[in-house]
Enzyme design. Structure first.
Site, PDB file in Angstrom:
ATOM      1  N   ARG A 119      -7.524  15.667 -13.681  1.00 45.51           N
ATOM      2  CA  ARG A 119      -6.726  15.779 -12.470  1.00 45.51           C
ATOM      3  C   ARG A 119      -6.648  17.215 -11.971  1.00 45.51           C
ATOM      4  NH1 ARG A 119      -2.091  13.944 -14.232  1.00 45.51           N
ATOM      5  NH2 ARG A 119      -0.699  15.707 -13.837  1.00 45.51           N
ATOM      6  N   LYS A 158     -14.792  11.381   7.175  1.00 49.72           N
ATOM      7  CA  LYS A 158     -15.431  11.224   8.482  1.00 49.72           C
ATOM      8  C   LYS A 158     -16.768  11.977   8.546  1.00 49.72           C
ATOM      9  CE  LYS A 158     -11.580   9.045   9.572  1.00 49.72           C
ATOM     10  NZ  LYS A 158     -10.652   9.404   8.484  1.00 49.72           N
ATOM     11  N   ASP A 212      -5.870  20.396  11.917  1.00 50.72           N
ATOM     12  CA  ASP A 212      -6.711  19.301  11.444  1.00 50.72           C
ATOM     13  C   ASP A 212      -7.960  19.298  12.311  1.00 50.72           C
ATOM     14  OD1 ASP A 212      -8.009  16.861  10.998  1.00 50.72           O
ATOM     15  OD2 ASP A 212      -6.148  15.782  10.613  1.00 50.72           O
ATOM     16  N   TYR A 229      -2.934  11.370  14.729  1.00 48.25           N
ATOM     17  CA  TYR A 229      -3.190  10.189  13.914  1.00 48.25           C
ATOM     18  C   TYR A 229      -1.864   9.502  13.600  1.00 48.25           C
ATOM     19  CZ  TYR A 229      -4.794   7.494   9.837  1.00 48.25           C
ATOM     20  OH  TYR A 229      -5.076   6.494   8.938  1.00 48.25           O
TER      21      TYR A 229
END
Length: 544
Positions: A209, A360, A335, A262
């Site tokens: 992690r 994306k 972003d 978004y």
């Protein structure tokens, strides 16, 4: 130490007649600076004598070689023999021992008689370690505990778990592609190493992690593109944005964001952050007076926006907002998912952080979820530390897909920029299209900003057809190339109707509060041929 054809013959004698290897003539390494020939001596080392039961197939043997020895043998053997298995046999059987009385040699009959007598033991000098090959016995004088290495592996079960790994393994450094390191944890040979790591005298990974070698490559690649000191990559774009908010905005803090964004980000800002006493001011992307007012009247910790935004592709003047926020002690996070690191460099324009949904354009193949944040070492470390607590680690296989996707990022984005720009102009001129939202068009409200801060305008076009909800559905269903799906930025074209795809749980009047009209379409252009996409778009428009 090239593998000659005669040596291949000696090696092949150990294999059944069904085994097939192709040997090539010896290349000339005299001019090569990369591969240095190991020095060879004829000193016999005590204990190196061959055992009669040593070779009965290779499956019962575990060998450990100095790294340089293995690399030189395997690399050069690959240049002489078409099957890499020969290189492995060379490493184990450099000096042939088939005539020493081993069971396999005795059973080989006439084949064994054709094999030359065993050579004298060969000493390979590689750094400070010495490997002595006498038949099939190998000793490493630099490793004092070699004779005890196999003593705790008394069963096939234990050997299957640990052989080739627990006793040491080579690290592949000459592979063209980045290895995928599938592990949940990393071990330390001794407790002293662990203490050195904890006290920062030794660099290492510890737990999956907290980091992974494959993931680090993806992070460094993104940092290089963005001109950032550091990047942290996570399991999704939403994971990256939410961890960023929690790490940088204190309880009771205040943020400024924009109307168009978004929807899931808006939900997090409107419903979850208030539980920690965090409030928000929402402004139009072009409302700089509103930003100045919010900075003046609130203790703003962070300004966050997309640029271009989703789905109307509004653009924020990144340099201007960065200057305003800097003067008032607020951080700026952009972003840049729709822009990509190729079309826009937010950090160079003054932003503190740049965020991407790597799902994306960066991934680019509609096959992986990931998110990343890039910026200064100080800020990214602050985000990374909370990320280690909250989880959301990116799987190393997903990291590899991001790395693989980025290798064609510039090719894909160049094609998508071109197709989207040309299609936007065609759509704007079409009588059945009411409006087109694309920053590359002069009709776009922030075209002057986009032209100043972007080198390309992206592969997504939003537009409104002349009709209602059902007319828009008819148009979308008539398209043959794009998939009806969420997401964007992949090789395949994707189309969606935001009123249905993202806001169908709201009434029409509620959707209109966010500017989401029933006839709005978001089209993500893939890398298909422009003429094919154009023909498909035009024929679908003819159906309405």
């Amino acid at each position: 130490m090239a593998v000659s054809s005669s040596q291949c013959v000696r090696i092949l004698s150990h294999f059944p007649s069904s085994s097939s290897f192709e040997c090539r003539s010896d290349p000339d390494y005299s001019g090569s600076a990369r591969f240095e020939k190991p020095r060879i001596s004829h000193r016999r080392v005590p204990g190196a004598a061959a055992s009669a039961s040593t070779f009965d197939g290779l499956s019962s043997l575990i060998f450990k070689f100095p790294p340089n020895f293995v690399r030189q043998l395997s690399t050069k053997a690959r240049r002489n023999c078409s099957n890499i298995g020969v290189a492995q046999v060379v490493a184990a059987s450099w000096s042939n021992n088939s005539a020493s009385g081993s069971p396999s040699a005795a059973a080989s009959g006439s084949a064994a008689a054709a094999v030359p007598a065993p050579a004298s033991p060969v000493e390979i000098l590689a750094g400070d370690e010495v490997a002595v090959v006498d038949g099939l016995n190998v000793q490493l004088e630099a490793l004092a505990d070699l004779k005890n290495e196999a003593s705790f592996l008394s069963s096939d079960g234990s050997i299957a778990v640990h052989a080739g790994e627990r006793l040491g393994r080579g690290i592949v450094t000459d592979a063209i592609t980045t290895p995928v390191v599938n592990t949940s944890a990393y071990f330390f040979k001794k407790t002293a190493e662990l203490i050195d790591f904890k006290e920062k005298r030794r660099a290492s990974f510890e737990y999956g992690r907290y980091g992974n070698p494959t993931t680090v490559v993806a992070e460094e690649k993104i940092s290089a593109l963005e001109g950032a000191e550091s990047t942290v990559i996570m399991a999704s774009g939403m994971c990256a944005s939410t961890v960023m908010f929690l790490a940088l905005v204190p309880a009771g803090g205040h943020i400024v964001t924009t109307t168009d964004c978004y929807r899931k980000t808006r939900i997090f800002i409107e419903t979850l952050l208030p539980k920690m006493g965090i409030t928000a001011t929402v402004i139009d992307p072009a409302d700089m007076e509103g930003l100045e007012s919010a900075l003046k009247n609130n203790n703003v910790s962070l300004f966050f926006t997309e640029s271009p935004t989703n789905p109307f592709l509004r653009c924020v003047d990144i340099k201007l907002v960065s200057d305003l926020c800097y003067k008032n002690g607020a951080l700026v996070c952009i972003d840049g998912t729709f822009a990509t690191p190729l079309n826009q460099k937010a950090l160079a324009l003054g932003a503190d952080l740049i965020l991407h949904s790597a799902t994306k354009f960066i991934g680019g193949h509609n096959d992986v979820l990931a998110g990343c944040i890039s910026g200064s070492e100080k800020l990214v470390t602050q985000i990374r530390n909370l990320h280690h607590v909250l989880g959301g680690a990116l799987n190393p296989n997903a990291a590899y897909l991001i790395i693989r996707g980025m290798k064609t990022l510039h090719l894909r984005v160049q094609q998508q920029n071109s197709t989207a720009f040309r299609m936007a102009k065609i759509l704007e001129a079409h009588p059945k299209v009411k409006r087109v939202h694309y920053p590359g068009l002069t009709s776009h409200p922030e075209h002057h900003i986009a032209k100043k801060q972007m080198t390309g305008f992206g592969g997504v076009v939003s537009f409104e057809v002349d009709g209602d909800l059902m007319t828009t559905i008819k148009f979308i269903d008539a398209l043959k190339i794009p998939y009806i799906a969420p997401s964007f930025g992949g090789c395949e074209s994707i189309v969606d109707q935001p009123a249905i795809m993202s806001y169908w749980d709201l009434s029409q009047s509620e959707r209109l509060k966010y500017g989401i009209m029933d006839n709005l379409i978001r089209f993500s252009f893939g890398v298909e041929d422009f003429e094919d996409l154009k023909a498909d778009m035009l024929q679908a428009l003819e159906t309405i």
